[in-house]
Motif scaffolding. Structure first.
Motif: not given
Ligand code: TXA
Ligand code: MG
Length: 344
Positions: A248, A251, A318-319, A321, A330, A341, A343
């Motif tokens: 998360d 990019e 990628h996490l 949306t 998701y 996840v 960060k």
């Protein structure tokens, strides 16, 4: 057991082959078949012994209930107590990727519903699924046609890999159009509870019903001792062999992180089409363009299966949306990642 592999073109259905498969089902056998979401492993929904064979073939816990598939929304009357909201939803979304939980009638054995007094009803849009249900002469109980715990099958060869030698027949009808399992809703009076997100999004449901609540287990891990609204919520799903980690953040920062990681661990990135050329020296699987959630949905499960063919320390993605079809992605990815996840 010898498994017959039967290839059928969905655009030119061979009725003789469908009849053969219908007869297998009527005789208590198991047939895997394509739907627009994922492949299903079918047995006659009125046959308790056949349902038990499904649990054995998949290695599925017997308290995790099966969805029953009907050829026409009105056929729900044979198996469940319907209501006005059922027909509103059916008019809007059936045939299609929506499953509705209703109180069951005695025609559906408890072996199919995992002991529950409710039954999950779905009317698939795929022409082979529809023809097979009609030929079977009754609803078909079918979970996804994978071994329990592995990603749902979106191609005939996924089913062959998982279930060859364990079931009577597999109909190979090409690739699944959607690639993620159906949206599941429960009707409580005038409220819908979304138990599993899918291609029928929350926004689409809101056009038919003003109150749509999302069950907490759709996005969060179940708390210890929490009773799930749907038994399937408590099982770990789609777990790839190497741990999946969802990233998360910005990019470009994520790309820099992956390039660094790939120097000291065997990792794979489920990458957006646009970033593949930037990820020099990194092993990638193209999951689709950044904003093309439909392609990402279609590719996710086969990407996880492909990752299992490689010797890896980590899989990164990628996490996604949580809006629109993103909520379904998701939900599947967060479970495949066991809620890991990072960060960046
Ligand atoms: O797209 C799909 O829905 C595919 C295709 C084959 O139709 N089927 C599918 O089935 O995904 P399965 O068994 O893999 O997932 C069904 C989910 C499980 O999580 C189960 O717990 C839930 O539906 N379910 C079934 N009956 C239920 C019930 N009466 N109450 C609550 N949840 C139920
Ligand atoms: Mg499944």
């Amino acid at each position: 057991m010898q498994t017959q592999i039967i290839t059928i073109d969905p655009e030119k259905i061979n009725n003789e082959k469908i009849k053969e498969c219908g007869a297998i089902l009527r005789n208590g056998g198991l047939v895997a078949f394509p739907t627009e979401t994922v492949y299903g492993l079918g047995a006659l929904a009125t046959d308790a012994d056949a349902a038990k064979k499904i649990y054995a073939a998949k290695g599925r816990p017997s308290d995790n209930p099966l969805i029953i598939h009907i050829a026409d929304p009105a056929d729900a009357e044979r198996y469940a107590y319907t209501c006005e909201l059922y027909y509103k939803l059916a008019d809007a979304f059936m045939a299609g990727p929506l499953t509705i939980i209703l109180p069951k009638k005695s025609t559906v054995p408890h072996a199919v519903t995992g002991g529950l007094d409710t039954v999950a009803i779905r009317c698939p849009a795929h022409p082979i699924a529809k023809a097979l249900i009609e030929s079977a002469g009754a609803a078909i109980a079918a979970p996804s046609a994978n071994l329990s715990g592995s990603p749902s099958p979106t191609e005939g060869r996924h089913v062959i890999d998982d279930l060859s030698g364990r079931i009577d027949a597999i109909i190979d009808g090409g690739n699944a159009e959607i690639g993620l399992e159906s949206t599941i809703v429960k009707i409580d009076g005038d409220t819908l509870t979304l138990l599993r997100p899918g291609a029928i999004t929350r926004d689409a449901l809101l056009c038919v019903c003003e109150k749509v609540e999302v069950a907490s287990a759709v996005t969060a891990a179940l708390a210890e001792n929490e009773k799930p609204l749907s038994p399937g919520m408590k099982y770990r799903h789609y777990a790839p062999n190497a741990p999946l980690v969802l990233l998360d953040g910005d990019e470009r920062d994520i790309q820099a992180f992956i390039i660094k990681q790939s120097k000291h661990e065997r990792c794979l990135m489920l990458a957006y089409t646009e970033e593949i050329s930037l990820l020099r020296g990194v092993d990638t699987i193209d999951i689709g363009e950044r904003d093309d959630l439909q392609t990402q949905a279609k590719r996710l499960f086969s990407a996880l299966r492909a990752a299992n063919e490689l010797e890896l320390d980590k899989i990164y993605a990628h996490l996604p949306t949580q809006s629109g079809l993103g909520l379904a992605l998701y939900n599947r990815m967060i479970r495949a990642a066991a809620h890991t996840v990072v960060k960046i």
